[in-house]
Design an enzyme around this catalytic site. Sequence first.
Site, PDB file in Angstrom:
ATOM      1  N   HIS A  55     -42.852  -7.068  37.657  1.00 44.76           N
ATOM      2  CA  HIS A  55     -41.457  -7.384  37.346  1.00 44.76           C
ATOM      3  C   HIS A  55     -41.351  -8.316  36.145  1.00 44.76           C
ATOM      4  O   HIS A  55     -40.496  -8.139  35.267  1.00 44.76           O
ATOM      5  CB  HIS A  55     -40.798  -8.007  38.577  1.00 44.76           C
ATOM      6  CG  HIS A  55     -39.359  -8.353  38.390  1.00 44.76           C
ATOM      7  ND1 HIS A  55     -38.927  -9.657  38.257  1.00 44.76           N
ATOM      8  CD2 HIS A  55     -38.251  -7.574  38.296  1.00 44.76           C
ATOM      9  CE1 HIS A  55     -37.615  -9.666  38.105  1.00 44.76           C
ATOM     10  NE2 HIS A  55     -37.181  -8.418  38.117  1.00 44.76           N
ATOM     11  N   GLU A  58     -41.998  -6.361  32.947  1.00 43.93           N
ATOM     12  CA  GLU A  58     -40.802  -5.586  32.584  1.00 43.93           C
ATOM     13  C   GLU A  58     -39.816  -6.464  31.816  1.00 43.93           C
ATOM     14  O   GLU A  58     -39.240  -6.047  30.807  1.00 43.93           O
ATOM     15  CB  GLU A  58     -40.159  -5.042  33.860  1.00 43.93           C
ATOM     16  CG  GLU A  58     -38.812  -4.390  33.659  1.00 43.93           C
ATOM     17  CD  GLU A  58     -37.836  -4.726  34.773  1.00 43.93           C
ATOM     18  OE1 GLU A  58     -36.679  -5.074  34.465  1.00 43.93           O
ATOM     19  OE2 GLU A  58     -38.224  -4.633  35.953  1.00 43.93           O
ATOM     20  N   HIS A  59     -39.621  -7.691  32.281  1.00 44.97           N
ATOM     21  CA  HIS A  59     -38.709  -8.612  31.583  1.00 44.97           C
ATOM     22  C   HIS A  59     -39.254  -8.995  30.207  1.00 44.97           C
ATOM     23  O   HIS A  59     -38.512  -9.023  29.215  1.00 44.97           O
ATOM     24  CB  HIS A  59     -38.511  -9.878  32.425  1.00 44.97           C
ATOM     25  CG  HIS A  59     -37.476  -9.750  33.487  1.00 44.97           C
ATOM     26  ND1 HIS A  59     -36.364 -10.554  33.561  1.00 44.97           N
ATOM     27  CD2 HIS A  59     -37.377  -8.892  34.538  1.00 44.97           C
ATOM     28  CE1 HIS A  59     -35.629 -10.223  34.602  1.00 44.97           C
ATOM     29  NE2 HIS A  59     -36.224  -9.218  35.224  1.00 44.97           N
ATOM     30  N   GLU A 135     -33.206 -15.442  39.810  1.00 48.40           N
ATOM     31  CA  GLU A 135     -33.039 -14.179  40.520  1.00 48.40           C
ATOM     32  C   GLU A 135     -33.588 -14.290  41.935  1.00 48.40           C
ATOM     33  O   GLU A 135     -32.990 -13.798  42.901  1.00 48.40           O
ATOM     34  CB  GLU A 135     -33.751 -13.068  39.739  1.00 48.40           C
ATOM     35  CG  GLU A 135     -33.468 -11.668  40.230  1.00 48.40           C
ATOM     36  CD  GLU A 135     -34.143 -10.602  39.380  1.00 48.40           C
ATOM     37  OE1 GLU A 135     -34.094  -9.421  39.781  1.00 48.40           O
ATOM     38  OE2 GLU A 135     -34.724 -10.940  38.323  1.00 48.40           O
TER      39      GLU A 135
END
Length: 427
Positions: A55, A58-59, A135
């Site tokens: 994740h 991806e960022h 998040e």
Amino acid sequence: MNQHLVRAGRIDITRLANGLTVATERMPEIATATLGVWVGTGSRHEQAHEHGLSHLIEHMAFKGTARRNARQIAEDIENVGGDINAATSVEYTSYTARMLGENVDVALDVLGDILINSVFDPAELAREKGVILQEYASVEDTPDDLIYDAFMESAYAGQAIGRPILGTPDTIKAFDEATIRAFLAREYVPAKMVIAAAGDVEHARIVDAAERHFGAMPATAEREPEAGRYTGGERRISRKLEQANLVLGLPGLSFKDPGYYAVHLFAHILGGGLTSRLWHEVREVRGLAYSIDAFHWPFSDCGLFGVGAGTAGADVAELMKVTLGCMREAAEDISDVEMVRAKAQMKVALLTALETPGGRIERIARQLLSWGRIVPSEEIVAKVDALTAGEIHAAGRSLLLGAPTMAAIGPIKGLPSVTKIAAGLRP
């Protein structure tokens, strides 16, 4: 089967010398092009100290390369009217873009740049860690999201496949450039990558661009993830909330299992719409929940079946009793009307996903990564149509024999033990 519902376009497929696959589907009626890079790597491919790394990567893909800073990445796409996005799941990570067909070279240039030449600047890395920690905190403050993370962790205890995609504050804070580059070298390999494009695209042009931007990647052997082992279990989180959120699960099937479609259809009949067993009995007749649904999440080597609902604390015990009763009854008695309706719902869901270029490239990429071929819609629809009531009953009975997983949050004092829930699943 209504054959006119299935419109099979021509899909051209080329494999580059390093093992990367390029697949395109030209859609003459579409003026734009949607394309992306799918990597057959997600959160289940992470080692314990890498939890949350897929994740984060991806960022970080949009935070700067040797040629572009974060602003230039966005500008190069948006200057031609396009948009760019990415997503991480348990088994895949995708990087997609959409623009006019004449600008596909721009998109592939940017996608190649961010996947191969990202610099992982320490300042950008620190900033993005902060974003992901926010998040994470948001999920912790959202009970109906948090409970599904707890559900997966209980169903696949101690395994990467069961861990939340976001990671934990400790693992997120510990990530550095060396960890990121080691993961990319191991997991982002051409044999596990598909470039898929649909809309106003020309196959030869996409292949040429893919060769320019990705052809120099070295061919590397794939690494198989740890096999998923369903454990079952329970997680109870008592909180002072207005509502209790519950998820009850059982071991499901892989999408490669011959019985997959039968289990999926059972889930539709049990809780797949406003006419489903659970919705009618739990919501409409008894008013025990605002919403309730059944689901089946298939993975490449295992699967997870479940029922999720929210209810008042005072109704927890009654909701569970009614839910278990609906599950037992559905495994023994399914009407012809329910069969026809559930099959139609499955076919509409399948075919609706193919009505946009984005839906088409996702299907192309996932099927090539999973099966090594494109599975025609006609083949899938035929399997759904061929299912019998006996097969659905058998699937339901087999499910109910599994060890349950129970995850709950909120005012859950009245929730039965997982042992009593298991007994309640038996006829």
